[in-house]
Design a protein around this motif. Structure first.
Motif, mmCIF file in Angstrom:
data_model
loop_
_atom_site.group_PDB
_atom_site.id
_atom_site.type_symbol
_atom_site.label_atom_id
_atom_site.label_comp_id
_atom_site.label_asym_id
_atom_site.label_seq_id
_atom_site.Cartn_x
_atom_site.Cartn_y
_atom_site.Cartn_z
ATOM 1 N N VAL A 272 0.980 -1.175 0.167
ATOM 2 C CA VAL A 272 0.183 0.112 0.051
ATOM 3 C C VAL A 272 0.862 1.169 -0.136
ATOM 4 O O VAL A 272 1.751 1.362 0.614
ATOM 5 N N THR A 273 0.405 2.244 -0.928
ATOM 6 C CA THR A 273 1.153 3.561 -0.835
ATOM 7 C C THR A 273 0.299 4.594 -0.625
ATOM 8 O O THR A 273 -0.928 4.689 -1.301
ATOM 9 N N VAL A 274 0.290 5.543 0.475
ATOM 10 C CA VAL A 274 -0.467 6.634 0.424
ATOM 11 C C VAL A 274 -0.137 7.994 -0.066
ATOM 12 O O VAL A 274 1.209 7.881 -0.465
ATOM 13 N N ASP A 275 -0.828 8.943 0.023
ATOM 14 C CA ASP A 275 -0.320 10.180 -0.409
ATOM 15 C C ASP A 275 0.398 10.445 -1.741
ATOM 16 O O ASP A 275 1.360 11.017 -2.004
ATOM 17 N N VAL A 276 -0.211 9.484 -2.616
ATOM 18 C CA VAL A 276 0.478 9.778 -4.063
ATOM 19 C C VAL A 276 -0.303 10.820 -4.593
ATOM 20 O O VAL A 276 -1.551 10.897 -4.667
ATOM 21 N N ASP A 277 0.771 11.651 -5.170
ATOM 22 C CA ASP A 277 0.108 12.926 -5.513
ATOM 23 C C ASP A 277 0.709 13.435 -6.885
ATOM 24 O O ASP A 277 0.653 14.492 -7.271
ATOM 25 N N SER A 278 1.499 12.451 -7.703
ATOM 26 C CA SER A 278 1.959 12.834 -9.044
ATOM 27 C C SER A 278 1.927 11.695 -9.970
ATOM 28 O O SER A 278 1.959 10.562 -9.293
ATOM 29 N N PRO A 279 2.124 11.823 -11.102
ATOM 30 C CA PRO A 279 2.313 10.833 -11.921
ATOM 31 C C PRO A 279 3.508 9.900 -11.807
ATOM 32 O O PRO A 279 3.271 8.844 -11.870
ATOM 33 N N GLU A 280 4.647 10.495 -11.378
ATOM 34 C CA GLU A 280 5.689 9.713 -11.174
ATOM 35 C C GLU A 280 5.453 8.711 -9.717
ATOM 36 O O GLU A 280 5.824 7.645 -9.724
ATOM 37 N N ALA A 281 4.794 9.318 -8.876
ATOM 38 C CA ALA A 281 4.490 8.668 -7.648
ATOM 39 C C ALA A 281 3.529 7.586 -7.921
ATOM 40 O O ALA A 281 3.557 6.398 -7.385
ATOM 41 N N ALA A 282 2.497 7.715 -8.791
ATOM 42 C CA ALA A 282 1.532 6.906 -9.228
ATOM 43 C C ALA A 282 2.258 5.565 -9.726
ATOM 44 O O ALA A 282 1.892 4.359 -9.648
ATOM 45 N N ARG A 283 3.141 5.754 -10.812
ATOM 46 C CA ARG A 283 3.637 4.855 -11.469
ATOM 47 C C ARG A 283 4.522 3.935 -10.415
ATOM 48 O O ARG A 283 4.445 2.819 -10.508
ATOM 49 N N GLU A 284 5.267 4.531 -9.382
ATOM 50 C CA GLU A 284 6.203 3.813 -8.596
ATOM 51 C C GLU A 284 5.317 3.066 -7.568
ATOM 52 O O GLU A 284 5.544 1.897 -7.301
ATOM 53 N N ALA A 285 4.103 3.791 -7.143
ATOM 54 C CA ALA A 285 3.290 3.074 -6.431
ATOM 55 C C ALA A 285 2.475 1.748 -7.091
ATOM 56 O O ALA A 285 2.119 0.754 -6.365
ATOM 57 N N PHE A 286 2.214 1.968 -8.409
ATOM 58 C CA PHE A 286 1.793 0.772 -8.941
ATOM 59 C C PHE A 286 2.656 -0.203 -8.932
ATOM 60 O O PHE A 286 2.174 -1.341 -9.034
ATOM 61 N N ARG A 287 3.677 -0.165 -9.196
ATOM 62 C CA ARG A 287 5.153 -1.059 -9.380
ATOM 63 C C ARG A 287 4.847 -1.686 -7.989
ATOM 64 O O ARG A 287 5.235 -3.248 -7.937
ATOM 65 N N LEU A 288 4.914 -1.109 -7.107
ATOM 66 C CA LEU A 288 4.927 -1.739 -5.591
ATOM 67 C C LEU A 288 3.575 -2.482 -5.435
ATOM 68 O O LEU A 288 3.836 -3.733 -5.167
ATOM 69 N N ALA A 289 2.593 -2.019 -5.637
ATOM 70 C CA ALA A 289 1.464 -3.123 -5.544
ATOM 71 C C ALA A 289 1.357 -3.973 -6.382
ATOM 72 O O ALA A 289 0.874 -5.110 -6.102
ATOM 73 N N ALA A 290 1.757 -4.068 -7.805
ATOM 74 C CA ALA A 290 1.671 -4.819 -8.722
ATOM 75 C C ALA A 290 2.626 -6.145 -8.400
ATOM 76 O O ALA A 290 2.614 -7.402 -8.912
ATOM 77 N N GLY A 291 3.711 -5.847 -7.432
ATOM 78 C CA GLY A 291 4.662 -7.012 -6.907
ATOM 79 C C GLY A 291 3.607 -8.038 -5.906
ATOM 80 O O GLY A 291 4.265 -8.910 -5.763
ATOM 81 N N PHE A 292 2.610 -7.478 -5.571
ATOM 82 C CA PHE A 292 1.786 -8.475 -4.828
ATOM 83 C C PHE A 292 0.529 -8.916 -5.430
ATOM 84 O O PHE A 292 0.001 -9.894 -5.076
ATOM 85 N N SER A 293 0.116 -8.308 -6.605
ATOM 86 C CA SER A 293 -1.312 -8.465 -6.923
ATOM 87 C C SER A 293 -1.342 -8.282 -8.602
ATOM 88 O O SER A 293 -0.554 -7.310 -9.002
ATOM 89 N N LYS A 294 -2.054 -9.032 -9.335
ATOM 90 C CA LYS A 294 -1.918 -8.875 -10.651
ATOM 91 C C LYS A 294 -3.061 -7.553 -11.132
ATOM 92 O O LYS A 294 -2.817 -6.839 -12.137
ATOM 93 N N GLN A 295 -3.792 -7.421 -10.122
ATOM 94 C CA GLN A 295 -4.843 -6.189 -10.175
ATOM 95 C C GLN A 295 -4.608 -5.161 -9.019
ATOM 96 O O GLN A 295 -4.290 -5.539 -7.978
ATOM 97 N N VAL A 296 -4.687 -3.931 -9.438
ATOM 98 C CA VAL A 296 -4.427 -2.805 -8.307
ATOM 99 C C VAL A 296 -5.405 -1.848 -8.424
ATOM 100 O O VAL A 296 -5.908 -1.516 -9.305
ATOM 101 N N LEU A 297 -5.517 -1.164 -7.130
ATOM 102 C CA LEU A 297 -6.612 -0.484 -6.891
ATOM 103 C C LEU A 297 -6.215 1.192 -6.547
ATOM 104 O O LEU A 297 -5.233 0.985 -6.074
ATOM 105 N N VAL A 298 -6.504 2.071 -7.444
ATOM 106 C CA VAL A 298 -6.144 3.385 -7.551
ATOM 107 C C VAL A 298 -7.282 4.120 -6.782
ATOM 108 O O VAL A 298 -8.365 4.306 -7.493
ATOM 109 N N GLU A 299 -7.095 4.877 -5.613
ATOM 110 C CA GLU A 299 -8.316 5.064 -4.877
ATOM 111 C C GLU A 299 -8.130 6.650 -4.232
ATOM 112 O O GLU A 299 -6.885 7.131 -4.080
ATOM 113 N N ARG A 300 -9.233 7.452 -4.370
ATOM 114 C CA ARG A 300 -8.925 8.703 -3.943
ATOM 115 C C ARG A 300 -9.074 8.560 -2.407
ATOM 116 O O ARG A 300 -9.690 8.081 -1.674
#
Length: 601
Positions: A272-300
């Motif tokens: 889980v990554t919180v306080d994602v506030d930029s495209p770069e942070a979103a890309r990095e957070a996705f990579r982290l989450a994708a290491g645990f699951s094939k599907q990722v939730l991006v949430e407000r």
């Protein structure tokens, strides 16, 4: 060391758990031991309280004093490995070995867990024997026995956990059942049965057999769970389900503002990554989450802090505000010094009770910076310095109880959410800026509905375990159980009792070693023989509202009793049929069994 064991199935020696008999050899018996100091050291350093004497017992030999401490430490080691041994047992005899001077042979009755391998029992009692003998003779005992902790963890507790790999909740659930007088039995595969017959309930950790399978599966998939809740009118965050980085970037653009990115089907805060506030942070957070699951939730992101509400059968038992792991200041030490002091205090605890170490790494520095602090800041007295952005199972946290101030509207959505998924026990997480205010006033939302939430991890949880057990069980989980001892007349008397109990509204069954009768005396074929086995089978049958045993052989002298106590025990004219147990006469066997049961004539 154990030199003999008799791992029989039932109750033989008055323990509250089924027991087994061990013969333990003491190669020597230490003399002139300061037992008070020894007990205090064991209780403090191993976190296993040691009592000087068994209730109502006076030890005549030093060997018995040694043995009593071995039993307590062996039970403590098993509990530390989450094996449910809640009493040390009893010393049946201690005698000098006639063949070897200075050696004692102690026969003891200790709790037995079905399906637990004999080598696991041997491991616990052999280590406890060595530990007590060596420490009792030691001239000096270490103040911080880190080496001993590591040795016990690696060589004893880890193998014991592997033999019964139950979760952390189960030891608290079963300990509470024991305290409440609820009978329980291990069924294998980390499943336990609480109670008997129509009042029985099977559990695994904090899952209960009445949980909806479909609901449990849905709750464990964060996207599906959110859809269920949204359709039910429950508040959930806006989100997108994505499978690649481009999808994550598009979701971030659509949502705007701060976001949370997490795997769709993992718990404990993994990935889980919180306080994602930029495209770069979103890309990095996705990579982290994708290491645990094939599907990722991006949430407000929802403003506020996560609160855990434990819902049990339609009632919220406690509510805690889940703050991140933090250290408290004293007005003199820096944050770094507070972290070091907190870790030093934890090192005085046994490894198996030790929480995760307080971190001072890059994520901790980021969390401190958000709070306007650095590792070199002097932390004011009573103030807290967060070392993580959010609470997680990996790092732990600081729970603040809000059970008495929780707003009723927030209680209502937690109860509705647990019911929506059909969960008897659920951990409902609500993110709110103020849980004492209604959710629809401050924009709070349900973050997750957790299947099998961890129990006993906080004081709030520990304080509600008895209420939890009361909500799960029908009374103490027991049904009326009687026994009639004797020859042919025992069956006649049992049938008469069956009619009496049926008239009282019980679905009463009768069983001997060879025949089982359902309500109304209808024969019930079973693919097992023996009174003990048939009794256990009927106690697991939810159709059974009461049970009467017909003891016409001396089988129970060998197997032990199938239950710890009976509502009724009678003896009729006639002697038991002798089996191979002990070679006693029928009259002696009948007297012995009647005495064990406390029969009335």
């Amino acid at each position: 060391m154990i030199i003999d064991s008799a791992g029989r199935a039932g109750f033989h020696h008055g323990l509250r758990q089924p027991d087994q008999v061990l013969t333990i050899r003491l190669g020597y018996c230490p003399a002139a031991v300061d037992w008070a100091a020894f007990d205090a050291w064991l209780s403090e350093k191993l976190a296993m309280p040691v009592q000087a004497h068994a209730a109502g017992t006076v030890f005549e030999h030093e060997a018995a004093r040694v043995m009593w401490r071995i039993l307590q430490i062996a039970a403590g080691l098993q509990r530390a490995a989450r094996i449910p041994v809640f009493e040390p047992g009893r010393i049946l005899s201690c005698r000098a070995d006639e063949r070897e001077a200075g050696v004692w042979l102690c026969t003891v009755a200790v709790p037995r867990i079905d399906f637990l391998a004999a080598q696991s029992t041997r491991l616990a009692y052999d280590w406890a024997t060595s530990l007590v003998l060596e420490l009792a003779m030691a001239a000096d005992r270490p103040d911080r026995p880190e080496g001993l902790y590591r040795q016990l963890e690696e060589q004893v507790l880890q193998p014991l956990r592997a033999s019964l790999p139950a979760g952390k909740s189960i030891i608290h659930m079963l300990g509470t059942a024991q305290e409440c007088g609820v009978p329980w039995r291990y069924l294998g595969d980390c499943v336990f049965q609480l109670g008997w017959g129509r009042r029985a309930l099977r559990i695994r950790n904090s899952k209960v057999e009445t949980d909806s399978l479909l609901g449990a599966e849905a709750a464990q998939h964060k996207f599906v769970a959110a859809q269920w809740m949204r359709q039910a009118g429950l508040p959930v965050p806006d989100h997108y389900l994505v499978v690649d980085e481009n999808g994550a970037l598009q979701a971030a653009q659509n949502l705007g503002g701060l976001m949370v990115v997490k795997p769709v089907d993992r718990d404990r805060g993994e990935g889980v990554t919180v306080d994602v506030d930029s495209p770069e942070a979103a890309r990095e957070a996705f990579r982290l989450a994708a290491g645990f699951s094939k599907q990722v939730l991006v949430e407000r992101a929802v403003a506020g802090v996560c609160h855990r509400l434990l819902v049990v059968r339609g009632r919220v038992l406690y509510t805690v505000k889940r703050m991140p792991i933090a250290v408290q200041g004293d007005g003199r030490m820096t944050v770094a010094e507070c972290v070091q002091a907190a870790n030093d205090r934890q090192k005085a605890m046994p490894v198996w009770n030790r929480p995760p170490a307080y971190p001072l790494d890059d994520p901790a520095r980021v969390a401190l910076s958000r709070a306007g602090l650095t590792p070199d800041s002097v932390l004011g007295a009573g103030l807290w310095a967060p070392l993580r952005r959010i609470e997680s199972t990996q790092w732990g946290g600081l729970d603040v109880d809000y059970s008495k101030t929780l707003h009723a509207d927030n209680v209502a959505i937690a109860v509705r959410a647990a019911a929506l998924f059909g969960l008897g026990i659920a951990g409902v997480d609500i993110i709110s800026t103020d849980i004492t205010r209604p959710w629809h006033e401050n924009g709070a939302a349900i973050n997750e509905v957790n299947l099998a939430p961890l129990l006993g991890a906080s004081q709030s949880s520990l304080g509600t375990l008895h209420e939890l057990m009361q909500r799960l069980m029908d009374g103490d989980g027991r049904i009326p159980v009687g026994v009639v001892v004797g020859a042919q007349g025992a069956a006649i008397r049992a049938r008469a009792l069956q009619r009496q109990w049926a008239a009282q509204g019980h679905a009463c069954y009768v069983t001997s070693h060879a025949e089982t009768l359902g309500p109304g005396g209808v024969p019930m074929p079973l693919a097992i023989q023996g009174l003990y086995a048939r009794c256990i089978a009927l106690l697991a049958d939810k159709a059974v509202g009461a049970l009467i045993l017909v003891a016409q052989t001396d089988e129970l002298l060998g197997t032990g009793l199938p239950v710890d106590r009976f509502n009724l025990a009678e003896r009729v004219v006639g002697e038991l049929v002798a089996t191979s147990h002990g070679g006693a006469t029928p009259r002696d066997s009948t007297d012995r069994l009647a005495g064990l049961l406390g029969c009335t004539a």
